[in-house]
Write a protein that holds these residues in place. Structure first.
Motif, PDB file in Angstrom:
ATOM      1  N   GLY A   1       0.788  -1.227   0.000  1.00 41.33           N
ATOM      2  CA  GLY A   1       0.000   0.000   0.000  1.00 41.33           C
ATOM      3  C   GLY A   1       0.817   1.271   0.000  1.00 41.33           C
TER       4      GLY A   1
ATOM      5  N   GLY B   1       2.671   2.276  -2.333  1.00 41.61           N
ATOM      6  CA  GLY B   1       2.643   2.856  -3.678  1.00 41.61           C
ATOM      7  C   GLY B   1       3.722   2.330  -4.611  1.00 41.61           C
ATOM      8  N   LYS B   2       4.227   1.136  -4.320  1.00 39.68           N
ATOM      9  CA  LYS B   2       5.300   0.576  -5.149  1.00 39.68           C
ATOM     10  C   LYS B   2       4.857   0.376  -6.600  1.00 39.68           C
ATOM     11  CE  LYS B   2       5.648  -2.940  -2.386  1.00 39.68           C
ATOM     12  NZ  LYS B   2       4.720  -2.502  -1.325  1.00 39.68           N
ATOM     13  N   SER B   3       3.702  -0.241  -6.782  1.00 37.09           N
ATOM     14  CA  SER B   3       3.244  -0.504  -8.153  1.00 37.09           C
ATOM     15  C   SER B   3       3.026   0.802  -8.911  1.00 37.09           C
ATOM     16  CB  SER B   3       1.942  -1.313  -8.139  1.00 37.09           C
ATOM     17  OG  SER B   3       2.170  -2.587  -7.588  1.00 37.09           O
ATOM     18  N   THR B   4       2.501   1.792  -8.217  1.00 37.83           N
ATOM     19  CA  THR B   4       2.263   3.087  -8.863  1.00 37.83           C
ATOM     20  C   THR B   4       3.588   3.732  -9.254  1.00 37.83           C
ATOM     21  OG1 THR B   4       0.394   3.256  -7.323  1.00 37.83           O
ATOM     22  CG2 THR B   4       0.875   5.187  -8.656  1.00 37.83           C
TER      23      THR B   4
ATOM     24  N   ARG C   1      -3.203  -1.438 -12.324  1.00 39.80           N
ATOM     25  CA  ARG C   1      -2.406  -0.224 -12.156  1.00 39.80           C
ATOM     26  C   ARG C   1      -1.417  -0.026 -13.299  1.00 39.80           C
ATOM     27  NH1 ARG C   1      -4.022  -0.296  -7.386  1.00 39.80           N
ATOM     28  NH2 ARG C   1      -2.997  -2.088  -6.482  1.00 39.80           N
TER      29      ARG C   1
ATOM     30  N   ASP D   1       1.924  13.947  -0.854  1.00 39.96           N
ATOM     31  CA  ASP D   1       0.755  14.831  -0.816  1.00 39.96           C
ATOM     32  C   ASP D   1      -0.027  14.673   0.483  1.00 39.96           C
ATOM     33  OD1 ASP D   1       0.326  12.191  -1.911  1.00 39.96           O
ATOM     34  OD2 ASP D   1      -1.728  12.774  -2.394  1.00 39.96           O
TER      35      ASP D   1
ATOM     36  N   ALA E   1       3.572   9.444  -6.405  1.00 43.40           N
ATOM     37  CA  ALA E   1       3.604   8.539  -7.565  1.00 43.40           C
ATOM     38  C   ALA E   1       2.397   8.767  -8.460  1.00 43.40           C
ATOM     39  CB  ALA E   1       3.657   7.088  -7.094  1.00 43.40           C
TER      40      ALA E   1
HETATM   41  N1  LIG Z   1      -2.360   9.982  -2.057  1.00 43.90           N
HETATM   42  C1  LIG Z   1      -1.545   9.182  -2.741  1.00 43.90           C
HETATM   43  N2  LIG Z   1      -1.927   7.927  -3.004  1.00 43.90           N
HETATM   44  C2  LIG Z   1      -1.076   7.137  -3.704  1.00 43.90           C
HETATM   45  C3  LIG Z   1       0.172   7.598  -4.165  1.00 43.90           C
HETATM   46  N3  LIG Z   1       0.786   6.592  -4.798  1.00 43.90           N
HETATM   47  C4  LIG Z   1      -0.037   5.535  -4.760  1.00 43.90           C
HETATM   48  N4  LIG Z   1      -1.183   5.862  -4.100  1.00 43.90           N
HETATM   49  C5  LIG Z   1      -2.331   4.987  -3.845  1.00 43.90           C
HETATM   50  O1  LIG Z   1      -1.985   4.041  -2.855  1.00 43.90           O
HETATM   51  C6  LIG Z   1      -2.640   2.792  -3.083  1.00 43.90           C
HETATM   52  C7  LIG Z   1      -1.640   1.666  -3.110  1.00 43.90           C
HETATM   53  O2  LIG Z   1      -0.796   1.823  -4.254  1.00 43.90           O
HETATM   54  P1  LIG Z   1       0.036   0.606  -4.860  1.00 43.90           P
HETATM   55  O3  LIG Z   1       0.880   1.185  -5.932  1.00 43.90           O
HETATM   56  O4  LIG Z   1      -0.846  -0.520  -5.222  1.00 43.90           O
HETATM   57  O5  LIG Z   1       0.906   0.182  -3.591  1.00 43.90           O
HETATM   58  P2  LIG Z   1       1.815  -1.140  -3.396  1.00 43.90           P
HETATM   59  O6  LIG Z   1       0.985  -2.109  -2.616  1.00 43.90           O
HETATM   60  O7  LIG Z   1       2.961  -0.674  -2.603  1.00 43.90           O
HETATM   61  O8  LIG Z   1       2.179  -1.640  -4.753  1.00 43.90           O
HETATM   62  C8  LIG Z   1      -3.381   2.961  -4.406  1.00 43.90           C
HETATM   63  O9  LIG Z   1      -4.733   3.245  -4.111  1.00 43.90           O
HETATM   64  C9  LIG Z   1      -2.710   4.136  -5.045  1.00 43.90           C
HETATM   65  O10 LIG Z   1      -3.571   4.836  -5.914  1.00 43.90           O
HETATM   66  C10 LIG Z   1       0.538   8.952  -3.869  1.00 43.90           C
HETATM   67  O11 LIG Z   1       1.617   9.440  -4.210  1.00 43.90           O
HETATM   68  N5  LIG Z   1      -0.351   9.691  -3.147  1.00 43.90           N
END
Ligand SMILES: Nc1nc2c(ncn2[C@@H]2O[C@H](COP(=O)(O)OP(=O)(O)O)[C@@H](O)[C@H]2O)c(=O)[nH]1
Ligand SMILES: [Mg+2]
Length: 315
Positions: free
Chosen positions: A54, A56-59, A97, A193, A225
């Motif tokens: 969560g 934001g790695k994938s993003t 994503r 943010d 991200a």
């Molecule tokens: N507010 C905010 N949300 C983000 C940001 N980057 C990712 N997210 C959100 O965080 C959630 C998890 O992102 P994801 O990339 O799946 O995280 P991962 O589990 O680490 O791969 C998603 O709902 C994204 O849209 C950011 O820079 N700011």
């Protein structure tokens, strides 16, 4: 499918051949070794993204793919999930994503698990990286999906490890306890943010200052991200680290360490397979194991050492 055909599929750039080969890797099929020997093994640089779910790695990876694609680089992403005994295909959420790249042949995304063998995940990941290089990818990204020891396994394979944090997730003290901070080459505080991002970065800075001095000091990069804010800084940090690895000899040292780890992991895996075969084939040995696994293990090791099983283990 015979490996000859698989090699032909690689040369033809058929992505289904690549997918099949990675499935063989997950099954620890020895055919992979022969395929790699035939294809040659260029090893592309590997960037690992790790951190709590969560953050934001994938993003972030998605944004990085866009950056590399703009430079004409072909990018492969492996989502490493140790909890999945056997996966294949991309994980749904990550596929969504990263779906902007679904039609781009210069991008390949899939998840990978490994059966619960000792060192199995890093072994499988290393082989997959070589396959991706042989297929022609210029950059490989590993993203940890599950929680737990996958972080360390990914760091053992990656040239550059990016540890991602976000405010409210992945508390710094916990990361130290888990040894995560030590594996970081670049630290990202994503979701800049949101409230608390500056404080998280400040905490990290304090912790880094307490750590022993090293030649490379992991930079802390703040990103959003979702909007792409801070991605330039992240890309620069990655490039600087790559440059440092090349210039300092650290890249070479890491490569040697990786190859030695891999050799040891392979011994572990092959010896285990050979031991199971011996225990299966030799009733006496099996009974010995029922009484004392220690004595049986010593017996097995000495028998493997005499070479009786070696040829078989190599097959
Ligand atoms: N507010 C905010 N949300 C983000 C940001 N980057 C990712 N997210 C959100 O965080 C959630 C998890 O992102 P994801 O990339 O799946 O995280 P991962 O589990 O680490 O791969 C998603 O709902 C994204 O849209 C950011 O820079 N700011
Ligand atoms: Mg993810």
């Amino acid at each position: 499918m015979p490996e000859r055909d698989l090699a032909a599929e690689f040369r033809a750039g058929n992505v289904r051949g690549l997918a099949r080969a990675i499935t063989l890797v997950e099954r620890r099929d020895p055919a992979v070794r022969r395929l790699l020997a035939e294809l040659g093994q260029p090893r592309p640089p590997v960037v690992g993204f790790t951190g709590a779910p969560g953050t934001g790695k994938s993003t972030l990876v998605d944004a990085l793919i866009r950056h590399w694609r703009a430079l004409g680089r072909k990018v492969a992403v492996i989502a490493v999930d140790p909890n999945s005994p056997y996966s294949g295909g991309a994980i749904l959420g990550d596929r969504i994503r990263m779906q902007g790249h679904a039609l781009d042949p210069g991008v390949y995304i899939r998840s990978m698990g490994a059966r619960g063998h000792l060192g199995g995940l890093s072994l499988a990941t290393r082989e997959a990286v070589r396959l991706l290089g042989a297929f022609g990818f210029d950059e490989v990204v590993l993203e940890t999906v599950g929680v737990g020891q996958s972080e360390l396994e990914v760091a053992a394979v990656a040239d550059t490890t990016v540890v991602v944090m976000a405010p409210g997730l992945g508390d710094g003290v916990q990361m130290i306890k888990a040894g995560i901070l030590e594996i970081a080459d670049v630290l990202v505080v994503n979701k800049a943010d949101l409230a608390g991002a500056q404080r998280a970065a400040q905490e990290l800075r304090t912790m880094l200052n307490l750590a022993p001095r090293t030649e490379w000091k992991p930079p802390i990069v703040m990103t959003v991200a979702l909007s792409g804010e801070g991605m330039d800084e992240l890309e620069q940090a990655l490039a600087r680290h790559r440059h440092y690895l090349e210039g300092s000899g650290e890249g070479r040292r890491r490569m040697q360490a990786r190859l030695r780890e891999e050799a040891a992991d392979l011994v572990g895996q092959w010896a285990r397979e050979a031991a199971l075969r011996l225990l299966e084939a030799d009733g006496e040995l099996g009974r010995l194991a029922d009484e004392s696994p220690y004595v049986a293990a010593e017996q097995i090791l000495s028998r493997l050492g005499t070479g009786g099983e070696r040829a078989e283990a190599r097959a």
